[in-house]
Every structure is written in structure tokens, then in C-alpha cells.
Design an enzyme around this catalytic site. Structure first.
Site, PDB file in Angstrom:
ATOM      1  N   GLU A 300       0.860  -0.745   0.056  1.00  7.37           N
ATOM      2  CA  GLU A 300       0.290   0.169  -0.075  1.00  7.37           C
ATOM      3  C   GLU A 300       0.741   0.695   0.028  1.00  7.37           C
ATOM      4  OE1 GLU A 300      -2.995  -0.759   3.380  1.00  7.37           O
ATOM      5  OE2 GLU A 300      -3.844  -2.038   1.922  1.00  7.37           O
ATOM      6  N   ASP A 379      -8.625  -8.973   3.610  1.00  6.14           N
ATOM      7  CA  ASP A 379      -8.532  -7.472   4.095  1.00  6.14           C
ATOM      8  C   ASP A 379      -9.529  -7.602   4.846  1.00  6.14           C
ATOM      9  OD1 ASP A 379      -7.821  -5.568   5.141  1.00  6.14           O
ATOM     10  OD2 ASP A 379      -7.644  -3.799   3.978  1.00  6.14           O
ATOM     11  N   GLU A 407     -13.441  -2.202  11.687  1.00  5.96           N
ATOM     12  CA  GLU A 407     -12.549  -1.102  10.143  1.00  5.96           C
ATOM     13  C   GLU A 407     -13.753  -1.753   9.154  1.00  5.96           C
ATOM     14  OE1 GLU A 407      -9.262  -1.652   8.329  1.00  5.96           O
ATOM     15  OE2 GLU A 407      -9.599  -0.473   6.733  1.00  5.96           O
TER      16      GLU A 407
END
Ligand code: GCV
Length: 816
Positions: A300, A379, A407
Site C-alpha cells: 500500500e 483484508d 474497520e
């Protein structure tokens, strides 16, 4: 007393104390037991506590006194070691420090504890000081859960030696994917002046046996390794130390260059190795119990060894070798993938990335370098198979990374208990169960300064559950939920069961109203990861695709015709996943692409199952609201009302998810819902169809985020939308769906036949400044008498950038 199924429930508790609680105490409330429940403990526990010393002795002794004081209403006397021969005591000390008359021998690993009743003494012992502290917490937990303590002989060892939490805290005080307020560690690029909450956090962690915390974001700021920053880390380490929690730092792999002044960060360059060594020496000089580093590289946008054509093992080892002389550890994240993948190439697959990057490097990592692997290959989605990498590194030390902060799972605005999900990974057989292959547990916790740490009292159950699983992954989800409920709330047995049931079903519920059948969480992948946005994951390089089109849905990851991902599993697993016959329904669309009419093992078609599960999920959250209301009077007012508001909000969001996802798939597939619910909303009036004063119609993106794809927004000082009611007279509930952006506080008033019936402010803390799914909210006005011809008028007053926007109003007969 026998610890039966509900022996650990709070039926034995409590002299009712329903004063407002902030939630800061979490599961360490030590609520008073009632007279009958406390009697056996009063009889069996000696009145004196004698500590034999050790680095954590003060914490252990004070905690014991505090807990017994809270639960049993009496204060243990502090005894002298010299008086031990003559007075019965609760004795706290390591095996090596026990006096001859209480001598015990055992081969305990570090951090394990032994609770032992001997000759009238209650002994809390261990191989090391941390174990003694953990033993104290275990003893107190037994009391809180109504378990016997009179004839103790309980030895407990942690399954994994390293149990730690990761915090993604930035030095400016923000927290990446943190939902509980600002950082407890940092503000203005310094340690906060007051680190009291760090100590409090350390205590919570110690109560679960968590022995380390990484205190900076894995998207690392090079400054964390600057020499003039070490004093800040020293302060945080000091705040944690009384609780046996060691600190570590997440570091930037480019540091030798960015702050070291070298012209390279090539891991094979001797100057780089020397720099890491000098840096580790400097840190250990200041913090002798420093735990080590956490490293996110080549992921990332982070720099990594690929810059020099080196491997992840080269990168990990250069840092690990610097830490090694000090006993430090390096955690190297397995979360490495290309986020610029070509989505048009059907062979591309992000899920394959971790295995492909790391499996060939097995054996090449030093023994103090751990590969830290997320539970699934993508993820932290609502459902993923266990990462195949767990089964592919037999010669490498592995850590499992679980995400406590929610998240992709409702961001602490939705109640989702994650232990059942984690257990699926930990129990997964990949040659051996994952839980037996890992020697470290990492939980991304991201607690913040909010009173209750997460901004949602029930989210605490996830930190609790992580800690308990890290200690003993064999504990059942039910056991953990019961323990949490029994300590964090003091409820009669039936109510404990209600709340436990809510926790245990909540993951499936969330999955049902978001992304069932392995679709993954159909959220705003490129944005805030919160509201629904079905296509956000498609047609971009991030690789969280589910390939839904007019004909079918799902990602073909088979070896035969797909990306080959399934081939990364051992044959016994691959066989099950590869075949449609044996692939579990829950993972079907993660692993296969099928037509909407494909029949599941459940007997339903894929499309009908998508429709149904969304209705089931939304209905389940409505039932949580009712169940929670049944607990009123047994929970202190503050927490009762906080959770009620959260659940009512969640019910509104679940309904939105239901309609958005179902309508999206209805439009894509063209196949009607057999039950005629999708696309049919009796009593719903779109705002754009009302009589509008000042409001203008605005398209909403994505279209499924608003009913009918549109909303009305107000650009004037005040606007109104009116509906002339034409139905039968009676009692009704009005449900107004509006948008609560984060860039203002709009006000709404509702009038019926000119009479003001309700008003509210759009003042929630939602993560968007747009009119979209993340800002969509629901306000319910019950008990309204309507007659034909009545005008229902909603007035909106915008504020700042917030447009007092409306989606629809529903007029629902009472009782529906
Ligand atoms: C800290 C996901 C999250 C990022 C996070 C990353 C990681 O992509 O959205 O916020 O970065 O995972 O785990 O490194």
C-alpha cells in the site's frame, strides 16, 4: 457453588448499583456481589494479602485489594512476609520466592500461573512476575463469575508466548481506523502530557494476559525512530510497565535513509545493517524491556526491499538481527499485495498475494522474525477463508493478526462480536489447526480516549475476546461471551443469556445484511469502509472484486478455471473448496462464480438467498433493540441509553443495507424476489415525490444508497417537504430517512396537521460529508394519530455544509 453453564453468569451478583457508568472500567468493574453470593468467598479467602515482591508486585497487590473491596466489600490487610508463619494469607509471589512451608514445584512456562489452596493459604504463583499478576486477575475473574475458590488447584498456561495488541496511532493524535476517539498516546507529535489512560489500558490488557503493545501506526512515520523522539517512547513504556506490557514501534523501512541520512535503505548494505543495529542499541539503552519492531513494507505504498530487488526475508532479517542481542522481536507483516492490479485480467487475484510473496521464503527468516498474517487472504472482510499462508510456512515463526477495531464491520456503530469469526480461522485445519501453527497473536485494537475506549460499550467484548483467545484459543465463543457479559454487566441470569445471545448471533447478522455467501463486505472500499456501495470494489486495482453482472456473481478462484488461489491450500482443503458440490455456501462467492439461479446446499437460489439473508439480518437487529429494551432497569442508565441509541441507529443502517444490496442485485439480475419484498415498500413515500418548498431533488451516488436513487437537499435557509395523507384513520409510526453528514448539524421538525410532533438534530458522528449511505440515518416517531387529509410536513434547516437532506418517509401502522 458449582460453575455450571450459567455459574459464570451474574445470577449471583449483586447489590444493585445502577448509577451511571462511563464504561471505562469495561470488564474490570468488580461490581458488588450480593450477600449470599459473597459469603463463600468471605469464608474461604484469607483476610490478608502478602506479596513476596517482584517487579509487578505493587500492581498485583493493589489489584487484588481493589477487586475484593469492590466485589466483597472488604479490604484485605497487607501482611508482612515475616508474619506468614502465623497468619493465613493470600500469597502472591513467583515459585522461586515462596517460603519453605508453602513451597510448590512445577514446570511453568513464562506468564503461566498457578492458583493453589494449601494449608489455608491461597497461593497465586508463577514462574515470572507477569504470571503472578495474571494469576491475580484470574482469581478475581473467578469471583466475579461466581466460580469456587476454596480448593484451588488451577494451572493455566498461555498457548502462545507473544500476545500483543497493535495500535495504528499517528503522532498527530489521530488513529487510522480508530473509532473510539483520539490517541491515548500521542498529540501534536509528542507523547500526551497525561498518560493516565495508557496505564488504564495496560491494566485492561494485563487482565487478559496481553504482554505487548505496538504504539504507532504500521503506516509508519519515520520520526518514531528519531533520536530526539526516544524520550517520548520512554514515557509511554513507563506508563505500561507496571502492567507487564512491553512497547514496540511500527517502523518505516526507509528510516536508514529518511532519518539516518544514508543514501540507501538496501537491507544487504552493511551501512544499513549498522544503522539498524545502532538504532536498536540506542532504544534498548533507554528502554531495556523494549519489545521490538513491527514492519509493513512493500505494501500500500510503503517502501520495502523490492526497491533493491531484495526479499522480504532480507528485509526482516536485517532488522531482526539488530534486535536479537537485546531479546527483541521483529514482526514483519504478510499483508503484501499489489493495489494496482489489472481487474480485466481474470487470472489476477489479490487473495494469492501473501502466499506467493512469503511461501517461497520459508526457512529464510531468522528465529526472532515473525511473519504476521491477517486471518484471511484479503483484508478483514466479514467472511474470508483462513489465509493459506498459515499452512505454508512450517519453518517460519508465524503470528496471526486479527482486527479488533471494526474497520469493515460497522466501525463500532454496529454491534458485532467477532470471536465466532476469529475462531473459524483459529480452528481451521490447514494440515493442523491454525491456532497450533502460530506462536504469536496480534490484535489491531485501536482504542481511543473515549470514556469506554471504543465509543461502543459492546465493542469492548472484542478486545476481551481477543485477549482470552490469545491466551487460550480453545475457549468457546459462548464461554467468552458469557465471561464478558458476566463481568461487564451485572444482570440476572435470564438477561445475561439474552445479551450473550445477542453477541453470539451478531456476526452472522452483520454478514446477513451486508455481504453473505462470501461476497465480502459490500462497502465503500476506496473510501471510508463504512456505508454500502456495492460496486466500489469492482473495476479498480484494489482487488476486492466480486464480479457481479447481469448473469452471475462471485470470483472464480478454482484451479480448473479460475485464478488458482484454491491450489494454495493443502489438497484436503483444496478438494473441498474446488468442487461446487462440497464448497460451503458461506464461501461460495468468494471461491466460485455462479449464475444467480445456482442452487445452494440450503436449497435456495443464490439470488433468493441474497434477498432473504438481508431481510433476516435487518430483522435480527430490530430484535436486538427489543431484547436490549428488556434489560432496562438492570443496567445503569448511561450505558443502557448509549447502547439503545447505538442499536436503534444500527437497525436503521441494517435496513438501508438490506434495501441497497437487494435492489442492486434485483437490478443486476432482473430476477424478482419470490416474496415480493424487494422494490416494494408499502407506506414509503420518496422525498422527491412530496410537495417541496425550497428542497431540490439530487441524485445520490451510489444510486442504491438512497431509496429510488435520489434525495432532496436544501440550499436555502429552511426547506419543507409535505405529504397529504390519504389512508385510513388510525395510529401510525412515521419513519423519516434523512442524511446526517459530518459537516454541519441540520435540524428537523415534523408537523402533522400543523401540530409539531417531533424535532431532532442531525448531530451523530458519521464518517462522511456526503449525502450517501454512510450519512443515511433514520428517525422514528411512534404513536401518531392520522386522519385522511392530514398534512405531514417535514421542515429542514441546513447547517454548514450539511443540507438537511431527506430520502423518504414511511407511514407504518402501529405494531408493524
Ligand atoms: C494501516 C487496510 C486498511 C488500512 C491499513 C491496512 C493495513 O488496507 O484499510 O488502513 O493500514 O489495511 O493493515 O496495513
Amino acid at each position: 457453588m458449582k460453575p455450571g453453564k450459567t455459574g459464570l453468569l451474574a445470577c449471583l451478583l449483586l447489590t444493585s448499583s445502577l448509577h451511571a457508568e462511563t464504561g471505562a472500567a469495561a470488564w474490570l468493574r468488580y461490581a458488588p456481589l450480593n450477600e449470599a453470593a459473597s459469603r463463600p468467598y468471605r469464608d474461604s479467602l484469607p483476610p490478608v494479602v502478602t506479596s513476596l515482591g517482584g517487579s509487578l508486585a505493587a500492581s498485583a497487590q493493589q489489584e487484588l485489594i481493589r477487586g475484593i473491596r469492590g466485589m466483597l466489600g472488604r479490604t484485605e490487610r497487607i501482611g508482612q512476609v515475616s508474619a506468614l508463619l502465623t497468619e493465613r494469607a493470600i500469597v502472591l509471589g513467583t515459585l522461586g520466592s515462596l517460603p519453605p512451608q508453602l513451597s510448590l514445584t512445577a514446570n511453568l512456562p513464562p506468564d503461566a500461573y498457578w492458583l493453589k489452596t494449601l494449608n489455608g493459604y491461597t497461593i497465586v504463583t508463577a514462574q515470572n512476575d507477569r504470571g503472578v499478576l495474571y494469576g491475580v486477575f484470574a482469581l478475581l475473574r473467578k469471583i466475579a463469575l461466581g466460580e469456587p475458590v476454596q480448593n484451588l488447584d488451577d494451572r493455566q498456561s498461555p498457548r502462545a508466548p507473544i500476545r500483543w495488541v497493535n495500535q495504528w496511532d499517528n503522532l498527530d493524535g489521530s488513529i487510522e481506523r480508530g473509532y473510539g476517539g483520539r490517541s491515548i498516546f500521542w498529540e501534536n507529535r509528542q507523547a500526551r502530557p497525561d498518560l493516565t489512560r495508557v496505564g488504564d489500558y495496560g491494566r485492561l490488557l494485563a487482565s487478559l494476559g496481553i504482554n505487548g503493545c505496538s504504539i504507532t501506526n504500521v503506516n509508519a512515520d519515520p520520526r518514531v525512530l528519531a533520536s530526539d523522539f526516544i524520550a517520548q517512547v520512554v514515557r509511554v513504556a513507563a506508563a505500561f510497565r507496571p502492567w507487564g506490557v512491553r512497547v514496540s514501534l511500527a517502523v518505516d523501512f526507509g528510516s536508514p535513509q529518511t532519518i539516518g541520512g544514508l543514501d540507501t535503505f538496501d537491507p544487504l548494505d552493511p551501512r544499513v545493517a549498522a544503522w539498524w543495529k545502532a538504532k536498536a542499541d540506542e532504544l534498548y539503552q533507554a528502554i531495556p524491556d523494549f519489545a521490538g519492531f513491527l514492519l509493513k513494507a512493500d505494501s500500500e505504498g510503503r517502501v520495502g526491499p523490492s526497491a533493491y530487488g531484495r526479499t522480504h526475508a532480507d528485509a526482516a532479517n536485517v532488522v531482526a538481527r539488530a534486535l536479537k542481542p537485546h531479546g527483541g522481536m521483529l514482526f514483519y507483516r504478510g499483508f503484501v499485495y499489489d493495489h494496482h492490479m489489472d481487474w480485466q485480467n481474470p487470472r489476477n487475484d489479490r487473495a494469492r498475494a501473501a502466499y506467493e510473496n512469503f511461501q517461497p521464503l520459508d526457512r529464510q527468516f531468522d528465529d526472532n522474525a515473525f511473519v504476521q498474517i491477517k486471518n484471511g487472504p484479503i483484508d478483514f472482510q466479514v467472511r474470508e477463508p483462513a489465509s493459506p499462508l498459515f499452512g505454508a510456512l512450517p519453518k517460519t515463526r508465524q503470528a496471526v493478526e486479527l482486527q479488533i477495531t471494526q474497520e469493515y464491520l460497522g466501525q463500532a456503530r454496529h454491534q458485532v462480536f467477532l470471536v465466532p469469526m476469529w475462531k473459524q480461522t483459529l480452528d481451521f485445519e490447514i494440515g493442523a489447526p491454525v491456532k497450533t501453527l502460530v506462536s504469536a497473536f496480534a490484535g489491531v485494537a485501536n482504542v481511543g480516549l473515549d470514556d469506554n475506549w471504543f465509543s461502543n460499550h459492546l465493542s469492548q467484548a472484542n478486545l476481551y475476546g481477543f485477549g482470552r483467545l490469545a491466551w487460550n484459543p480453545d475457549l468457546s465463543a459462548r464461554r467468552i461471551a458469557e465471561e464478558f457479559v458476566g463481568q461487564a454487566f451485572s444482570l440476572p441470569a435470564r438477561d445475561s443469556e439474552t445479551l450473550t445471545g445477542m453477541l453470539l448471533s451478531s456476526w452472522r447478522t452483520y454478514e446477513n445484511y451486508t455481504g453473505p455467501l462470501g461476497l465480502q463486505t459490500l462497502t465503500d472500499i476506496t473510501g471510508n469502509h463504512y456505508g454500502v456501495n456495492v460496486e466500489a470494489s469492482e473495476r479498480n486495482g484494489w482487488g476486492q472484486w466480486h464480479f457481479a453482472d447481469a448473469h452471475g456473481v462471485g470470483m472464480d478462484r478454482t484451479v480448473a478455471t479460475g485464478t488458482g488461489y484454491i491450489g494454495q491450500y493443502p489438497p484436503a482443503v483444496a478438494r473441498i473448496y474446488e468442487s461446487l458440490e462440497t464448497c460451503p455456501d458461506d464461501l461460495l462467492l468468494f471461491l466460485h462464480h455462479v449464475p444467480y439461479t445456482y442452487k445452494l446446499h440450503s436449497g435456495k437460489t443464490v439470488i433468493q438467498s441474497i434477498y432473504d439473508s438481508h431481510y433476516e439480518g435487518a430483522a435480527a437487529v430490530e430484535s436486538y433493540v427489543r431484547e436490549w429494551k428488556s434489560l432496562e432497569g438492570h443496567i445503569d442508565e448511561r450505558r443502557y441509553h448509549d447502547v439503545l441509541a447505538q442499536l436503534e441507529y444500527q437497525a436503521g443502517q441494517a435496513e438501508l443495507w438490506r434495501d441497497a444490496v437487494d435492489n442492486w442485485f434485483l437490478r443486476a439480475s432482473g430476477i424478482a424476489d419470490a416474496q415480493r419484498r424487494v422494490g416494494h415498500y408499502p407506506g414509503r413515500f420518496e422525498a422527491e415525490s412530496l410537495s417541496l418548498e425550497g428542497y431540490t431533488v439530487t441524485p445520490v451516488t451510489p444510486w442504491e444508497a438512497a431509496s429510488g436513487g435520489q434525495a432532496v437537499a436544501c440550499a436555502a435557509a429552511q426547506c419543507a417537504a409535505s405529504l397529504r395523507y390519504q389512508g385510513p384513520s388510525g395510529w401510525y409510526t412515521l419513519r423519516v430517512r434523512y442524511f446526517d453528514q459530518d459537516n454541519g448539524i441540520s435540524r428537523f421538525q415534523v408537523r402533522v396537521a400543523n401540530q409539531l410532533v417531533d424535532e431532532w438534530a442531525a448531530a451523530d458522528r458519521l464518517p462522511t460529508s456526503k449525502i450517501d449511505a454512510s450519512s443515511s440515518a433514520r428517525h422514528i416517531i411512534a404513536g401518531i394519530a392520522l386522519r385522511p387529509g392530514d398534512v405531514i410536513r417535514i421542515e429542514g434547516v441546513p447547517d454548514g455544509g450539511e443540507a438537511a437532506a431527506l430520502d423518504y418517509i414511511e407511514v407504518v401502522p402501529n405494531g408493524n
